[in-house]
Design a protein around this motif. Structure first.
Motif, PDB file in Angstrom:
ATOM      1  N   LEU A   4       9.692  13.855   6.605  1.00 20.31           N
ATOM      2  CA  LEU A   4       8.742  14.874   6.174  1.00 20.31           C
ATOM      3  C   LEU A   4       8.694  14.989   4.651  1.00 20.31           C
ATOM      4  N   VAL A   5       9.779  14.614   3.982  1.00 22.35           N
ATOM      5  CA  VAL A   5       9.810  14.733   2.524  1.00 22.35           C
ATOM      6  C   VAL A   5       8.825  13.769   1.856  1.00 22.35           C
ATOM      7  N   PRO A   6       8.866  12.448   2.136  1.00 22.91           N
ATOM      8  CA  PRO A   6       7.882  11.559   1.520  1.00 22.91           C
ATOM      9  C   PRO A   6       6.457  11.822   2.004  1.00 22.91           C
ATOM     10  N   VAL A   7       6.295  12.246   3.269  1.00 26.27           N
ATOM     11  CA  VAL A   7       4.958  12.597   3.764  1.00 26.27           C
ATOM     12  C   VAL A   7       4.425  13.795   2.995  1.00 26.27           C
ATOM     13  N   GLY A   8       5.276  14.781   2.798  1.00 22.74           N
ATOM     14  CA  GLY A   8       4.872  15.950   2.019  1.00 22.74           C
ATOM     15  C   GLY A   8       4.544  15.592   0.581  1.00 22.74           C
ATOM     16  N   THR A  34       9.580  -1.797  -1.801  1.00 21.85           N
ATOM     17  CA  THR A  34      10.130  -1.981  -0.462  1.00 21.85           C
ATOM     18  C   THR A  34      10.217  -0.644   0.237  1.00 21.85           C
ATOM     19  N   GLY A  35       9.562  -0.550   1.376  1.00 22.74           N
ATOM     20  CA  GLY A  35       9.572   0.702   2.130  1.00 22.74           C
ATOM     21  C   GLY A  35      10.832   0.806   2.978  1.00 22.74           C
ATOM     22  N   GLN A  36      11.591   1.874   2.809  1.00 21.24           N
ATOM     23  CA  GLN A  36      12.795   2.089   3.584  1.00 21.24           C
ATOM     24  C   GLN A  36      12.708   3.464   4.222  1.00 21.24           C
ATOM     25  N   PRO A  37      13.093   3.585   5.479  1.00 20.01           N
ATOM     26  CA  PRO A  37      13.003   4.860   6.149  1.00 20.01           C
ATOM     27  C   PRO A  37      13.791   5.933   5.413  1.00 20.01           C
ATOM     28  N   LEU A  82       4.563  11.096  -7.498  1.00 21.06           N
ATOM     29  CA  LEU A  82       4.741  11.444  -6.094  1.00 21.06           C
ATOM     30  C   LEU A  82       4.482  10.245  -5.184  1.00 21.06           C
ATOM     31  N   GLU A  83       3.461   9.451  -5.526  1.00 18.68           N
ATOM     32  CA  GLU A  83       3.133   8.290  -4.699  1.00 18.68           C
ATOM     33  C   GLU A  83       4.222   7.225  -4.768  1.00 18.68           C
ATOM     34  N   SER A 140       8.428   4.236  -1.763  1.00 19.21           N
ATOM     35  CA  SER A 140       9.768   3.684  -1.579  1.00 19.21           C
ATOM     36  C   SER A 140      10.422   4.161  -0.286  1.00 19.21           C
ATOM     37  N   ARG A 141       9.763   5.104   0.412  1.00 21.69           N
ATOM     38  CA  ARG A 141      10.385   5.700   1.597  1.00 21.69           C
ATOM     39  C   ARG A 141       9.536   5.632   2.857  1.00 21.69           C
ATOM     40  N   LEU A 142       8.269   5.241   2.724  1.00 23.73           N
ATOM     41  CA  LEU A 142       7.391   5.134   3.885  1.00 23.73           C
ATOM     42  C   LEU A 142       6.999   3.680   4.101  1.00 23.73           C
ATOM     43  N   ARG A 143       6.830   3.300   5.355  1.00 24.17           N
ATOM     44  CA  ARG A 143       6.332   1.965   5.648  1.00 24.17           C
ATOM     45  C   ARG A 143       4.869   1.869   5.251  1.00 24.17           C
TER      46      ARG A 143
END
Length: 303
Positions: free
Chosen positions: A13-17, A5-8, A228-229, A234-237
């Motif tokens: 920037l942390v999950p994108v990084g 489940t993706g949650q904001p 990392l993925e 779990s944090r990105l849509r």
């Protein structure tokens, strides 16, 4: 592999990084793998990567807790065989074509799965872009920048294997959850190891010089990016995750340039960017969903 489940996140920037680092890790592992080719060949390198990766994932995911039955082992078998052959074809393609080009050609596999499963009118545009990118990359005409036909064919075969891997991976994940990744890697290692031994010889695997780089490849290509993925998932849509993952061919081309000096022509960069645009376009026009799907993780983790 199950959906997460993706949650904001509080800081996006942390999950994108983390996702960017996972792509750097994957492509860096593939670049390092090429350095093992003179010692054990592409076949032996694939066998070492899958075998060591299987051990690492088995420990991390506690694979001994899985209960295999006569009903639920078949999806894992198909998934693992597809994983093994996909990696074998991909690494074999790297013997004669640059990393970024191999990833771009291979990317057409998951791209085809995404397009065929959507069937929206806008997808025709992404098909045209993907075909145009492939036409620029494949050796359809003799030019000074034409790539090796055999390597291109192997990368295409890896793409077909990737498509099967995605479909089979969904079924395996439905039965075994996240532990399907470890089970599939074990099956893939069993499939590829005899091929690696037959090519390199059993004595080649006994040389101490190969185990340090081989362990590095396994960590960079399996344990580290997988962790990392999962953090990013779990944090990105799902939509943003898929768009970001589409940049992997470009990341691979840059890592190939920085680590092993693989230079691409302007036309090859244009082709790679065209395939990236097609992949990102499919993701952007797909139905919005707050959950990331197994094939999106597979797109990031299979290189």
């Amino acid at each position: 592999m199950p959906s997460a489940t993706g949650q904001p996140a509080s800081n996006p920037l942390v999950p994108v990084g983390a996702l960017f680092l996972s792509m750097v890790s994957l492509t860096g592992g593939a670049s390092l793998a090429k350095l093992l080719f003179p010692l054990v060949g592409a076949e032996g390198t694939t066998a070492l990567r899958l075998s060591l990766g299987a051990v690492i994932l088995a420990v991390l995911l506690r694979v001994w807790r899985v209960r295999l039955t006569a009903r639920n082992w078949r999806p894992v078998l198909v998934y693992g065989v597809a994983m093994g052959l996909m990696n074998l074809c991909f690494y074999s393609s790297l013997k004669t074509i640059p990393l970024g080009i191999a990833i771009a050609i291979e990317f057409t596999g998951p791209l085809a799965v995404a397009i065929l499963s959507s069937r929206r009118r806008i997808d025709f545009l992404w098909i045209v872009l993907a075909v145009a990118g492939l036409a620029l990359l494949l050796p359809l005409r003799k030019t000074s920048t034409a790539i090796d036909p055999h390597g291109a064919f192997l990368a295409l075969a890896a793409g077909v294997g990737w498509a099967i891997y995605i479909v089979a991976g969904k079924r395996a994940a439905a039965e075994h959850g996240v532990q399907a990744a470890a089970l599939g890697t074990i099956v893939g290692a069993v499939v590829v190891m005899p091929i690696g031994i037959a090519h390199a010889g059993i004595d080649a695997f006994a040389r101490p010089a190969i185990w340090g780089p081989a362990l590095g490849v396994a960590i960079l290509s399996s344990a580290l990016p997988y962790s990392l993925e999962m953090f990013s998932l779990s944090r990105l849509r799902a939509q943003l995750f898929g768009i970001l993952v589409s940049a992997e061919p470009a990341v691979g081309a840059l890592m190939g340039l920085l680590l092993i000096g693989e230079r691409l022509s302007l036309m090859q960069w244009v082709a790679i960017c065209t395939i990236i645009l097609a992949s990102a376009g499919v993701t952007m026009t797909a139905r919005r969903d707050a959950r990331a799907t197994p094939d999106q993780l597979d797109k990031a983790a299979a290189a």
